[in-house]
Scaffold this motif. Structure first.
Motif, PDB file in Angstrom:
ATOM      1  N   ALA A 195      45.160   8.171 -13.445  1.00 47.73           N
ATOM      2  CA  ALA A 195      45.063   9.053 -12.287  1.00 47.73           C
ATOM      3  C   ALA A 195      45.272   8.268 -10.994  1.00 47.73           C
ATOM      4  CB  ALA A 195      43.705   9.752 -12.274  1.00 47.73           C
ATOM      5  N   LEU A 196      44.695   7.084 -10.916  1.00 47.31           N
ATOM      6  CA  LEU A 196      44.840   6.265  -9.708  1.00 47.31           C
ATOM      7  C   LEU A 196      46.298   5.858  -9.496  1.00 47.31           C
ATOM      8  CD1 LEU A 196      43.621   4.658  -7.350  1.00 47.31           C
ATOM      9  CD2 LEU A 196      43.159   2.798  -8.982  1.00 47.31           C
ATOM     10  N   ALA A 197      46.971   5.436 -10.569  1.00 49.16           N
ATOM     11  CA  ALA A 197      48.373   5.025 -10.451  1.00 49.16           C
ATOM     12  C   ALA A 197      49.244   6.191  -9.993  1.00 49.16           C
ATOM     13  CB  ALA A 197      48.867   4.481 -11.788  1.00 49.16           C
ATOM     14  N   ILE A 198      49.010   7.365 -10.572  1.00 50.83           N
ATOM     15  CA  ILE A 198      49.799   8.545 -10.195  1.00 50.83           C
ATOM     16  C   ILE A 198      49.525   8.920  -8.738  1.00 50.83           C
ATOM     17  CG2 ILE A 198      50.128  11.004 -10.648  1.00 50.83           C
ATOM     18  CD1 ILE A 198      49.408  10.338 -13.621  1.00 50.83           C
ATOM     19  N   ALA A 199      48.263   8.906  -8.333  1.00 48.68           N
ATOM     20  CA  ALA A 199      47.911   9.262  -6.955  1.00 48.68           C
ATOM     21  C   ALA A 199      48.594   8.337  -5.964  1.00 48.68           C
ATOM     22  CB  ALA A 199      46.399   9.221  -6.777  1.00 48.68           C
ATOM     23  N   ARG A 211      36.784   9.702  -3.965  1.00 55.86           N
ATOM     24  CA  ARG A 211      35.781  10.446  -3.217  1.00 55.86           C
ATOM     25  C   ARG A 211      35.815  11.922  -3.609  1.00 55.86           C
ATOM     26  NH1 ARG A 211      36.918   8.567   1.305  1.00 55.86           N
ATOM     27  NH2 ARG A 211      38.100  10.263   2.282  1.00 55.86           N
ATOM     28  N   ALA A 212      37.014  12.480  -3.763  1.00 52.18           N
ATOM     29  CA  ALA A 212      37.139  13.879  -4.178  1.00 52.18           C
ATOM     30  C   ALA A 212      36.608  14.078  -5.594  1.00 52.18           C
ATOM     31  CB  ALA A 212      38.594  14.319  -4.084  1.00 52.18           C
ATOM     32  N   MET A 213      36.869  13.124  -6.469  1.00 49.80           N
ATOM     33  CA  MET A 213      36.344  13.213  -7.835  1.00 49.80           C
ATOM     34  C   MET A 213      34.818  13.209  -7.830  1.00 49.80           C
ATOM     35  SD  MET A 213      38.818  10.730 -10.086  1.00 49.80           S
ATOM     36  CE  MET A 213      40.332  11.331 -10.819  1.00 49.80           C
ATOM     37  N   GLU A 214      34.241  12.338  -7.032  1.00 52.92           N
ATOM     38  CA  GLU A 214      32.787  12.226  -6.976  1.00 52.92           C
ATOM     39  C   GLU A 214      32.131  13.501  -6.439  1.00 52.92           C
ATOM     40  OE1 GLU A 214      32.928   7.391  -6.231  1.00 52.92           O
ATOM     41  OE2 GLU A 214      32.704   8.769  -4.541  1.00 52.92           O
ATOM     42  N   ASP A 219      33.266  14.055 -11.457  1.00 53.12           N
ATOM     43  CA  ASP A 219      32.379  12.931 -11.143  1.00 53.12           C
ATOM     44  C   ASP A 219      31.877  12.280 -12.430  1.00 53.12           C
ATOM     45  OD1 ASP A 219      30.836  11.152  -9.661  1.00 53.12           O
ATOM     46  OD2 ASP A 219      29.093  12.479  -9.717  1.00 53.12           O
ATOM     47  N   ALA A 220      31.915  10.969 -12.457  1.00 54.73           N
ATOM     48  CA  ALA A 220      31.457  10.218 -13.623  1.00 54.73           C
ATOM     49  C   ALA A 220      31.048   8.829 -13.165  1.00 54.73           C
ATOM     50  CB  ALA A 220      32.567  10.115 -14.675  1.00 54.73           C
ATOM     51  N   ARG A 221      30.161   8.215 -13.935  1.00 54.13           N
ATOM     52  CA  ARG A 221      29.724   6.861 -13.605  1.00 54.13           C
ATOM     53  C   ARG A 221      30.910   5.899 -13.549  1.00 54.13           C
ATOM     54  NH1 ARG A 221      24.995   3.988 -13.564  1.00 54.13           N
ATOM     55  NH2 ARG A 221      25.152   1.773 -14.092  1.00 54.13           N
ATOM     56  N   ALA A 222      31.914   6.111 -14.392  1.00 48.32           N
ATOM     57  CA  ALA A 222      33.082   5.223 -14.408  1.00 48.32           C
ATOM     58  C   ALA A 222      33.814   5.238 -13.072  1.00 48.32           C
ATOM     59  CB  ALA A 222      34.034   5.628 -15.527  1.00 48.32           C
ATOM     60  N   VAL A 223      33.829   6.385 -12.376  1.00 54.01           N
ATOM     61  CA  VAL A 223      34.468   6.447 -11.058  1.00 54.01           C
ATOM     62  C   VAL A 223      33.699   5.576 -10.088  1.00 54.01           C
ATOM     63  CG1 VAL A 223      35.190   7.953  -9.166  1.00 54.01           C
ATOM     64  CG2 VAL A 223      35.256   8.807 -11.517  1.00 54.01           C
ATOM     65  N   ARG A 224      32.375   5.685 -10.126  1.00 59.17           N
ATOM     66  CA  ARG A 224      31.527   4.995  -9.157  1.00 59.17           C
ATOM     67  C   ARG A 224      31.331   3.515  -9.456  1.00 59.17           C
ATOM     68  NH1 ARG A 224      27.129   7.373 -10.540  1.00 59.17           N
ATOM     69  NH2 ARG A 224      27.899   9.142 -11.743  1.00 59.17           N
ATOM     70  N   VAL A 225      31.495   3.115 -10.720  1.00 59.89           N
ATOM     71  CA  VAL A 225      31.278   1.706 -11.086  1.00 59.89           C
ATOM     72  C   VAL A 225      32.621   1.009 -11.329  1.00 59.89           C
ATOM     73  CG1 VAL A 225      30.172   0.117 -12.708  1.00 59.89           C
ATOM     74  CG2 VAL A 225      29.001   2.227 -12.020  1.00 59.89           C
ATOM     75  N   GLN A 226      33.243   1.247 -12.489  1.00 63.21           N
ATOM     76  CA  GLN A 226      34.500   0.557 -12.780  1.00 63.21           C
ATOM     77  C   GLN A 226      35.594   0.943 -11.781  1.00 63.21           C
ATOM     78  OE1 GLN A 226      32.574   2.004 -15.086  1.00 63.21           O
ATOM     79  NE2 GLN A 226      32.069   0.368 -16.517  1.00 63.21           N
ATOM     80  N   GLY A 227      35.600   2.214 -11.359  1.00 66.83           N
ATOM     81  CA  GLY A 227      36.613   2.648 -10.402  1.00 66.83           C
ATOM     82  C   GLY A 227      36.528   1.914  -9.087  1.00 66.83           C
ATOM     83  N   ARG A 228      35.337   1.908  -8.504  1.00 68.95           N
ATOM     84  CA  ARG A 228      35.195   1.320  -7.167  1.00 68.95           C
ATOM     85  C   ARG A 228      35.068  -0.206  -7.176  1.00 68.95           C
ATOM     86  NH1 ARG A 228      35.309   4.555  -3.133  1.00 68.95           N
ATOM     87  NH2 ARG A 228      34.866   6.789  -3.342  1.00 68.95           N
ATOM     88  N   SER A 229      34.487  -0.756  -8.244  1.00 70.54           N
ATOM     89  CA  SER A 229      34.298  -2.215  -8.256  1.00 70.54           C
ATOM     90  C   SER A 229      35.514  -2.970  -8.785  1.00 70.54           C
ATOM     91  CB  SER A 229      33.078  -2.578  -9.099  1.00 70.54           C
ATOM     92  OG  SER A 229      33.330  -2.355 -10.482  1.00 70.54           O
TER      93      SER A 229
END
Length: 299
Positions: A195-199, A211-214, A219-229
């Protein structure tokens, strides 16, 4: 060994990124002597500073402990060392409990459990989840499989290392739950990376997407942890959960799926992406590095 019977000692074998702090917490919190062993003497510092005694061999651990915890990344090594511990107890005429906290093939788990039973010993599979910081803080999630009495007996020691302990069922159930837990996370991070690559290729900033996903149903922990870090900054350091470990765990899930005659298409796709990541020289990089194959030159 029962919860009412204080063991002579607790053994811990395998002092890697997760095992060393787990052993240290066991030494600090259990109130029982802890005997630690690893083939790499450099990994003994943290357990030693926490008060653990050091053993030169697996046999020395078994001779001093009524419960031995294994935290090893390789299934073959886990089985070999586990059998050595069980044989040592049986030879000495004692009864002990072997606890495997690693993520291990269900076949290895069942063979170790069968061997323990044949020798009059106890076996519990208790793989752990969460990040290395949770191992340091003693806040791991632990998924246990085994006879209810055997799990109850080691519960005080598991609570030294984790805050959330789930008895998943009989022997092997802990491994099944942990393997599927990890695989679901890797599949989620894979989907998030896509999703990130396509966006980005369509002119949308990654932070806006996340931010929109959250704020929505995605919303998922993976967005907030692996996604952002990791995914947003493109930071995939060695020393965190490497791609080769992720590939191993997804492969274990595919093994379970095959035995259950389930067509695990999502798992196969993620395994292939992780395999390509490893083949690209990123086997020791933090597994969200699979993003680099999706978008080698991110916008």
């Amino acid at each position: 060994m029962s919860a009412a019977h204080a063991p002579r000692g607790l053994g811990f074998i395998g002092l890697g990124v997760m095992g060393a702090p787990m052993c240290a917490n066991l030494a600090r919190r259990s109130g029982v002597p802890v005997i630690a062993h690893d083939v790499d003497a450099g990994k003994l510092r943290l357990p030693r500073e926490a008060g653990a005694r050091l053993a030169a061999s697996v046999g020395e651990v078994a001779a001093q402990a009524d419960a031995v915890f294994l935290c090893l990344a390789d299934g073959r090594v886990t089985e070999a060392i586990g059998n050595e511990v069980l044989a040592a107890w049986a030879h000495a005429g004692g009864v002990g409990t072997l606890v495997d906290t690693g993520t291990t093939s269900i076949h290895v788990t069942r063979r170790l459990a069968a061997q323990a039973s044949a020798l009059g010993q106890q076996f519990v599979d208790a793989p752990v989840a969460r990040m290395p910081q949770a191992a340091i803080d003693g806040t791991l999630s632990i998924m246990a499989g085994g006879d209810a009495r055997a799990v109850e007996a080691v519960l005080p020691w598991l609570r030294c290392m984790g805050t959330d302990i789930t008895h998943c069922g009989p022997v092997g159930a802990g491994q099944v739950v942990k393997i599927l837990h990890n695989t679901f996370l890797f599949e989620t991070v894979h989907a998030l990376a896509e999703a990130l690559a396509i966006a980005r290729r369509n002119g949308v900033a990654g932070d806006v997407l996340f931010r929109a996903m959250e704020l929505g149903s995605a919303d998922a922990r993976a967005v907030r942890v692996q996604g952002r870090s990791a995914l947003l900054p493109g930071d995939y350091p060695a020393g965190r959960f490497p791609a080769r470990y992720a590939l191993k765990d997804v492969s274990l899930a595919l093994e379970l799926a095959e035995a259950a005659r389930i067509d695990a298409a999502v798992g196969r796709h993620t395994a292939e992406m992780l395999r390509r990541t490893c083949d690209a020289g990123l086997a020791d990089a933090y597994y969200p590095a699979l993003y680099t194959l999706l978008d080698p030159q991110p916008a």
